[in-house]
Design a protein around this motif. Structure first.
Motif, PDB file in Angstrom:
ATOM      1  N   PRO A  58       0.752  -1.184   0.047  1.00 38.32           N
ATOM      2  CA  PRO A  58      -0.027   0.009   0.144  1.00 38.32           C
ATOM      3  C   PRO A  58       0.784   1.240  -0.043  1.00 38.32           C
ATOM      4  O   PRO A  58       0.233   2.332  -0.621  1.00 38.32           O
ATOM      5  N   HIS A  59       2.103   1.351   0.544  1.00 42.23           N
ATOM      6  CA  HIS A  59       2.838   2.395   0.805  1.00 42.23           C
ATOM      7  C   HIS A  59       3.723   2.728  -0.801  1.00 42.23           C
ATOM      8  O   HIS A  59       4.356   3.520  -0.686  1.00 42.23           O
ATOM      9  N   SER A  60       3.391   1.897  -1.591  1.00 42.79           N
ATOM     10  CA  SER A  60       4.273   1.699  -2.924  1.00 42.79           C
ATOM     11  C   SER A  60       3.647   2.786  -4.036  1.00 42.79           C
ATOM     12  O   SER A  60       4.181   2.941  -5.191  1.00 42.79           O
ATOM     13  N   GLY A  61       2.844   3.529  -3.719  1.00 44.53           N
ATOM     14  CA  GLY A  61       2.114   4.557  -4.663  1.00 44.53           C
ATOM     15  C   GLY A  61       1.673   4.041  -5.810  1.00 44.53           C
ATOM     16  O   GLY A  61       0.834   3.120  -5.872  1.00 44.53           O
ATOM     17  N   LEU A  62       2.294   4.335  -7.130  1.00 42.53           N
ATOM     18  CA  LEU A  62       1.717   4.018  -8.194  1.00 42.53           C
ATOM     19  C   LEU A  62       1.751   2.470  -8.545  1.00 42.53           C
ATOM     20  O   LEU A  62       0.930   2.111  -9.143  1.00 42.53           O
ATOM     21  N   LEU A  63       2.960   1.770  -8.118  1.00 39.32           N
ATOM     22  CA  LEU A  63       2.876   0.507  -8.373  1.00 39.32           C
ATOM     23  C   LEU A  63       1.592  -0.361  -7.540  1.00 39.32           C
ATOM     24  O   LEU A  63       1.144  -1.228  -8.114  1.00 39.32           O
ATOM     25  N   TYR A  64       1.299   0.135  -6.439  1.00 41.93           N
ATOM     26  CA  TYR A  64       0.150  -0.394  -5.648  1.00 41.93           C
ATOM     27  C   TYR A  64      -1.122  -0.096  -6.290  1.00 41.93           C
ATOM     28  O   TYR A  64      -1.798  -1.032  -6.649  1.00 41.93           O
ATOM     29  N   PHE A  65      -1.263   1.077  -6.727  1.00 49.91           N
ATOM     30  CA  PHE A  65      -2.430   1.517  -7.631  1.00 49.91           C
ATOM     31  C   PHE A  65      -2.525   0.635  -8.909  1.00 49.91           C
ATOM     32  O   PHE A  65      -3.716   0.065  -9.261  1.00 49.91           O
ATOM     33  N   LYS A  66      -1.356   0.297  -9.445  1.00 46.63           N
ATOM     34  CA  LYS A  66      -1.503  -0.407 -10.843  1.00 46.63           C
ATOM     35  C   LYS A  66      -2.008  -2.158 -10.141  1.00 46.63           C
ATOM     36  O   LYS A  66      -2.757  -2.983 -11.038  1.00 46.63           O
ATOM     37  N   LYS A  67      -1.381  -2.709  -9.270  1.00 43.78           N
ATOM     38  CA  LYS A  67      -1.615  -3.776  -8.562  1.00 43.78           C
ATOM     39  C   LYS A  67      -2.739  -3.988  -8.297  1.00 43.78           C
ATOM     40  O   LYS A  67      -3.580  -5.030  -8.632  1.00 43.78           O
ATOM     41  N   ILE A  68      -3.625  -3.105  -7.630  1.00 42.58           N
ATOM     42  CA  ILE A  68      -4.969  -3.274  -7.282  1.00 42.58           C
ATOM     43  C   ILE A  68      -5.997  -2.934  -8.557  1.00 42.58           C
ATOM     44  O   ILE A  68      -7.170  -3.551  -8.477  1.00 42.58           O
ATOM     45  N   ASN A  69      -5.309  -2.574  -9.404  1.00 43.72           N
ATOM     46  CA  ASN A  69      -6.173  -2.127 -10.583  1.00 43.72           C
ATOM     47  C   ASN A  69      -6.026  -3.174 -11.823  1.00 43.72           C
ATOM     48  O   ASN A  69      -6.355  -2.918 -12.984  1.00 43.72           O
ATOM     49  N   GLY A  70      -5.203  -4.140 -11.517  1.00 45.09           N
ATOM     50  CA  GLY A  70      -5.305  -5.460 -12.395  1.00 45.09           C
ATOM     51  C   GLY A  70      -4.221  -5.278 -13.413  1.00 45.09           C
ATOM     52  O   GLY A  70      -3.919  -6.173 -14.433  1.00 45.09           O
ATOM     53  N   TYR A  71      -3.169  -4.574 -13.151  1.00 45.43           N
ATOM     54  CA  TYR A  71      -2.036  -4.375 -14.181  1.00 45.43           C
ATOM     55  C   TYR A  71      -1.227  -5.506 -13.813  1.00 45.43           C
ATOM     56  O   TYR A  71      -0.833  -6.222 -12.871  1.00 45.43           O
ATOM     57  N   GLU A  72      -0.575  -6.082 -15.080  1.00 47.16           N
ATOM     58  CA  GLU A  72       0.292  -7.304 -15.152  1.00 47.16           C
ATOM     59  C   GLU A  72       1.780  -6.970 -15.648  1.00 47.16           C
ATOM     60  O   GLU A  72       1.981  -6.124 -16.569  1.00 47.16           O
ATOM     61  N   TYR A  73       2.761  -7.518 -14.958  1.00 48.91           N
ATOM     62  CA  TYR A  73       4.055  -7.140 -15.513  1.00 48.91           C
ATOM     63  C   TYR A  73       4.372  -8.124 -16.710  1.00 48.91           C
ATOM     64  O   TYR A  73       4.171  -9.265 -16.754  1.00 48.91           O
ATOM     65  N   VAL A  74       4.520  -7.409 -17.511  1.00 46.77           N
ATOM     66  CA  VAL A  74       5.185  -8.001 -18.941  1.00 46.77           C
ATOM     67  C   VAL A  74       6.332  -7.297 -19.464  1.00 46.77           C
ATOM     68  O   VAL A  74       6.520  -6.111 -19.439  1.00 46.77           O
ATOM     69  N   HIS A  75       7.404  -8.255 -19.462  1.00 43.59           N
ATOM     70  CA  HIS A  75       8.793  -7.811 -19.867  1.00 43.59           C
ATOM     71  C   HIS A  75       9.072  -7.800 -21.469  1.00 43.59           C
ATOM     72  O   HIS A  75       9.385  -6.616 -21.880  1.00 43.59           O
ATOM     73  N   ASP A  76       8.296  -8.461 -22.124  1.00 40.59           N
ATOM     74  CA  ASP A  76       8.281  -8.549 -23.567  1.00 40.59           C
ATOM     75  C   ASP A  76       7.040  -8.070 -24.204  1.00 40.59           C
ATOM     76  O   ASP A  76       6.013  -8.828 -24.359  1.00 40.59           O
TER      77      ASP A  76
END
Length: 243
Positions: free
Chosen positions: A93-111
């Motif tokens: 929760p203290h991670s700012g933008l990254l946490y916003f992306k996590k709870i809104n369903g963003y997926e880490y994609v390298h390629d």
């Protein structure tokens, strides 16, 4: 009758762009965004200060602004909730933008190229790849960084000024009989308005008084007519322009 409202977002309608930048390991990141505007050969990109695209751009000083046409919605949607920041997986929760992306369903994609089934094209003057499917591609270097929201404590947004070095366009959107002009009747950009994707009306709604000014009258604010005047030796290893 006008009514008073308080919108959470102010996306009244701007072109969608796919920004390619180089990751630390030499691979390419792709970020869809729509907070971009141009004046002369400069473009202002509004980006989160800690996004992967911003970090890459600040580090390498290089990017390519790829403009998709309005028939590329599948591509844009496939990238819309992806991120090149691996930290999204473990964000707290203290991670700012990254946490916003996590709870809104963003997926880490390298390629990102493989994920969206896109074709990388080697650029002429910068290291990030161009996107072959995009009808317009602008190679650019970073020339200015401007902090937004300076009236509040959380300075989380940057306006990044980039200088366009070279522009590539598909032949089928060029204006016949002109060396450097785009035919707006043939170019169909994708527009984002309040998070929804739109295309432009295929016909001009009226004659434009401003269009009576010849485009070349704006040349002093842009790149030389002869692109041979801009050579690769203007770019040093880290992508800075030698003025």
């Amino acid at each position: 009758m006008h009514q008073t409202i308080s919108p959470a977002i102010f996306y009244w309608g701007t072109p969608v762009a796919l920004i390619t930048t180089e990751n630390e390991d030499g691979t390419c990141n792709i970020a869809p965004m729509s907070s971009a505007w141009w004046l002369g050969n400069r473009c202002m990109l509004g980006l989160a200060a800690v996004s992967q695209t911003t970090l890459n751009l600040l580090r390498t000083k290089q990017c390519v602004i790829n403009l998709p046409s309005d028939d590329m919605t599948d591509v844009v949607n496939s990238l819309a909730r992806t991120t090149g920041s691996a930290g999204v997986v473990t964000a707290e929760p203290h991670s700012g933008l990254l946490y916003f992306k996590k709870i809104n369903g963003y997926e880490y994609v390298h390629d990102k190229f493989g994920h969206a089934n896109l074709t990388p094209q080697v650029s002429d003057m910068v290291r990030p790849m161009r996107i072959g499917e995009c009808p317009a591609q602008m190679e650019a270097v970073l020339v200015g960084v401007h902090e937004m929201c300076q009236d509040v404590d959380a300075k989380t947004i940057l306006a990044l000024e980039v200088k366009i070095l070279r522009t590539h366009v598909e032949e089928n959107i060029r204006k016949v009989g002109h060396k450097n002009r785009i035919d707006p009747d043939l170019w169909h950009p994708m527009i984002m308005s309040f998070q929804e994707l739109y295309g432009l009306n295929s016909k001009r709604i009226a004659a434009s008084v401003l269009a009576q000014i010849h485009e070349e009258n704006y040349r002093p604010l842009s790149n030389p007519d002869d692109q041979e005047d801009i050579e690769g030796d203007e770019i040093v290893e880290k992508g800075l322009v030698i003025e």
